[in-house]
Design a protein around this motif. Structure first.
Motif, PDB file in Angstrom:
ATOM      1  N   TYR A 161      -0.264  46.668  49.924  1.00  0.00           N
ATOM      2  CA  TYR A 161       0.606  45.871  50.982  1.00  0.00           C
ATOM      3  C   TYR A 161       0.504  46.144  52.296  1.00  0.00           C
ATOM      4  O   TYR A 161       0.191  47.433  52.445  1.00  0.00           O
ATOM      5  N   PRO A 170       6.202  42.223  54.284  1.00  0.00           N
ATOM      6  CA  PRO A 170       5.042  42.509  53.513  1.00  0.00           C
ATOM      7  C   PRO A 170       4.089  41.580  53.272  1.00  0.00           C
ATOM      8  O   PRO A 170       4.596  40.352  53.085  1.00  0.00           O
ATOM      9  N   ASN A 171       2.681  41.878  53.341  1.00  0.00           N
ATOM     10  CA  ASN A 171       1.625  40.745  52.973  1.00  0.00           C
ATOM     11  C   ASN A 171       0.815  41.496  51.977  1.00  0.00           C
ATOM     12  O   ASN A 171       0.308  42.817  52.162  1.00  0.00           O
ATOM     13  N   LEU A 172       0.570  40.939  50.746  1.00  0.00           N
ATOM     14  CA  LEU A 172      -0.247  41.313  49.649  1.00  0.00           C
ATOM     15  C   LEU A 172      -1.754  41.524  50.346  1.00  0.00           C
ATOM     16  O   LEU A 172      -2.335  40.456  50.560  1.00  0.00           O
TER      17      LEU A 172
END
Length: 651
Positions: A161, A170-172
């Motif tokens: 992440y 959060p960004n995957l």
């Protein structure tokens, strides 16, 4: 020449040499220290400079457990940042452009780490997913985010992440469905280095293109490969490999041309490599005969940077400020705990930030380790780290312990241990063996115990005992065995399968039932599980027959020597039931057993109060059954079992 004269001269030389030997064996006054005094040696570490280079962020256990502090780079008092009195808190870093602090914490050793941010007096949990662990990787090159891994989507695998540091959203980045491990992240966010474990030594290394999802295998043959870092402009991926060699060396992979070339090779394993923030310096870590040797090179010229000389101590770690003008050095040795120094790379000025040795302990009373080697049953040379009490001699013989490291695949190193120094200070020699299967001595040596645990590795340990028994300063009839985790298993294997070899055993959270342990490994070990099964055996296959055969739990009737067991209730690797059942099994034979259980510890003891209790209990046990040579109650049919439960929150 007159024969009488010659005789008189020879007699004089003989008498002089005897007097010299007597003088050499004279005792000098050495203070005896308590375990509380030894545990008052502070453990402190950290390498994050504040934005203006005025302070260093560190983690210290001076409060009794690990908390976060800051200290001026010019030296001075520590300022507490956290004041936890239950779970240990570990600093990660200052934020790149302000004084917010990123840190991690688990729940009393359960290894389910969470990430937190501290700003002023407020603390925010950044990774709240229940039963999911989060591990920090690195800050982004533009300082606007950081990367971390988490198994919140699937408990078996760690996804990557990226979290924005203003919104904390959060960004995957990479969904890990194949059991890869993210090893390095390109500065431009275009590439990841991924590894896939084949066994406990070998792994395949891949370059993954995040844009087009292309996966390129880097290594040509099966070997041990580990990504280290991308170059500043992401032209190269640096990695270590032992392809075609016993030891790991440094390579670089040209991303555009898809070619590799050797950068650096040593006579020992190159364990790691990394660049400073702007790529000016390249740091090389070498495992040189159980010592961590650090080299710093100018990345452009390849020339080594001249680092300060600390005589009999080693620089074991280094970290750079963001502007690459300052460095923090970790300096210590087997006879002195690790201190922190700030090194100004421009002025060459050195400032000592810590003096962690308890002022009540005299430095000259601590023992410097010696590297020795002995031949095992089949002629294989086994390296070991030997700690001999200062006053031990042929006229003042001492009992001894064979110390077995964790793992499998660990290594006893020339690091400072308050526990070992405590035992040596109280008159016990300690031989920390690196039996076959230990890391650091080449991949052939490392793989020699695969699916032979409790067999040839145990014979190496027994030969270590035999080496000790031959030393003039050792009481050969008073030698015990001690170890934690895999070393705890080896302790129980020795008492179970070679019951006449050692006089006592101390088992710290050791595996006693391999079938259960291998079936109950933490879910986040999934990507490594197959490799572990290749080394140890698959508990779901015919291997279970052998695993049961080597598991001490099923052979407790063989144990005849006194046993001490220490365990943490929160241990996710070696479950509490392992120790519960081995104590119960040995108890049935009427053998003296003592059991110390800590309700608020995991795999290893980190709280000072618990460490003091554990190590003091160990010395009392050894003084009673090894040094004192108390008669084994099993001989008279007397059942002697003592179980102590320790919960520091109730004290």
């Amino acid at each position: 020449m007159n024969k009488k004269f010659i005789f008189l001269m020879l007699s004089f030389i003989f008498l002089f040499s005897c007097k010299k030997e007597e003088k050499r064996e004279e005792k000098r006054e050495i203070a005896t220290y308590s375990i509380a005094q030894f545990m008052d040696n502070e453990t402190v570490f950290g390498d994050s400079f504040s934005q203006d280079n005025s302070k260093l962020l560190v983690t210290s256990n001076r409060s009794g457990i690990f908390n976060i502090y800051t200290v001026p780079v010019t030296g001075g008092e520590f300022t507490p940042i956290t004041d936890s009195d239950s779970s240990s808190v570990y600093a990660i870093s200052y934020f790149p452009e302000d004084e917010r602090i990123l840190f991690r914490m688990d729940d009393n050793g359960d290894e389910i780490f969470k990430l937190y941010v501290k700003k002023g007096d407020s603390i925010q949990l950044l990774t709240p997913a229940k039963n999911a662990r989060a591990l920090f990787y690195t800050w982004s090159k533009d300082d606007k985010s950081f990367f971390y891994a988490s198994n919140q989507r699937d408990s078996r695998y760690m996804d990557l992440y990226e979290m924005d540091i203003e919104t904390f959203t959060p960004n995957l980045v990479y969904e890990n469905n194949e059991g890869y491990e993210v090893s390095a992240i390109a500065n431009n966010r275009s590439y990841l280095a991924l590894s896939k474990a084949l066994n406990t030594n070998d792994s395949d290394l891949y370059l993954y293109n995040l844009k087009d999802k292309d996966l390129t295998k880097i290594n040509q043959e099966q070997s041990g490969n580990s990504a280290q870092d991308f170059s500043e402009e992401d032209q190269f991926l640096y990695y270590t490999t032992d392809e075609g060699s016993e030891f790991s060396y440094l390579m670089k992979y040209d991303i555009a041309n898809k070619t590799s070339e050797k950068v650096l090779e040593k006579e020992w394993d190159i364990m790691g490599m990394g660049f400073s923030n702007n790529g000016k310096y390249r740091v090389i870590y070498v495992n040189e005969d159980a010592v961590n040797v650090v080299e710093v090179q100018d990345a452009e010229t390849g020339k080594n940077l001249e680092l300060p000389d600390f005589e009999s101590e080693f620089i074991t770690g280094i970290g750079f400020s963001k502007d690459e003008k300052m460095a923090v050095l970790n300096v210590g040795g087997s006879h002195t705990p690790t201190n922190l120094y700030v090194y100004n790379l421009e002025t060459k000025e050195i400032t000592k930030l810590t003096d962690v040795l308890n002022e009540e302990i005299a430095q000259e009373d601590l023992v410097k380790a010696e590297i020795i080697r002995y031949n095992s049953f089949d002629g294989l040379e086994i390296p070991a780290v030997y700690y001999k009490p200062i006053n031990a001699s042929e006229r003042n013989k001492v009992p001894a312990l064979v110390w077995v490291h964790g793992g499998p695949g660990g290594q006893s190193r020339q690091n400072f241990s308050s526990f070992i120094q405590y035992l040596v200070n109280h008159g016990y020699a300690v031989l920390a063996v690196n039996n076959r299967g230990s890391s650091g001595y080449g991949k052939t040596f490392y793989q020699m115990d695969d699916q032979k645990h409790g067999e040839e590795d145990l014979k190496d340990v027994i030969e270590g005992k035999n080496w000790l028994a031959k030393q003039k300063e050792i009481e050969g009839e008073k030698i015990g065995i001690i170890g934690g985790s895999y070393g705890g298993f080896m302790t129980m294997a020795a008492l179970t399968f070679a019951p006449d070899e050692f006089d006592v055993g101390v088992n710290l959270f050791g595996v006693t039932n391999w079938i259960r342990t291998l079936k109950s490994i933490p879910p986040w070990w999934e990507s490594f599980k197959d490799a572990l099964y290749l080394e140890m055996g698959d508990p779901y296959s015919q291997d279970s027959i052998r695993l049961k055969k080597i598991s001490p739990l099923f052979h407790t009737e063989n144990v005849t020597k006194p046993l001490l067991v220490l365990q943490g209730s929160q241990d996710p690797r070696v479950l509490k039931v392992e120790s519960d059942e081995i104590v119960e099994g040995v108890q049935k034979s009427g053998v003296p057993v003592e059991y110390v259980l800590f309700e608020d510890e995991g795999h290893g003891f980190v709280k000072k109060e618990n460490q003091i209790e554990a190590y003091e209990r160990t010395l009392q046990f050894l003084d009673k059954y090894l040094k004192g040579g108390e008669t084994n109650p099993a001989d008279s049919g007397t059942n002697s079992v003592e179980k102590i439960r320790v919960d520091t929150e109730e004290k």
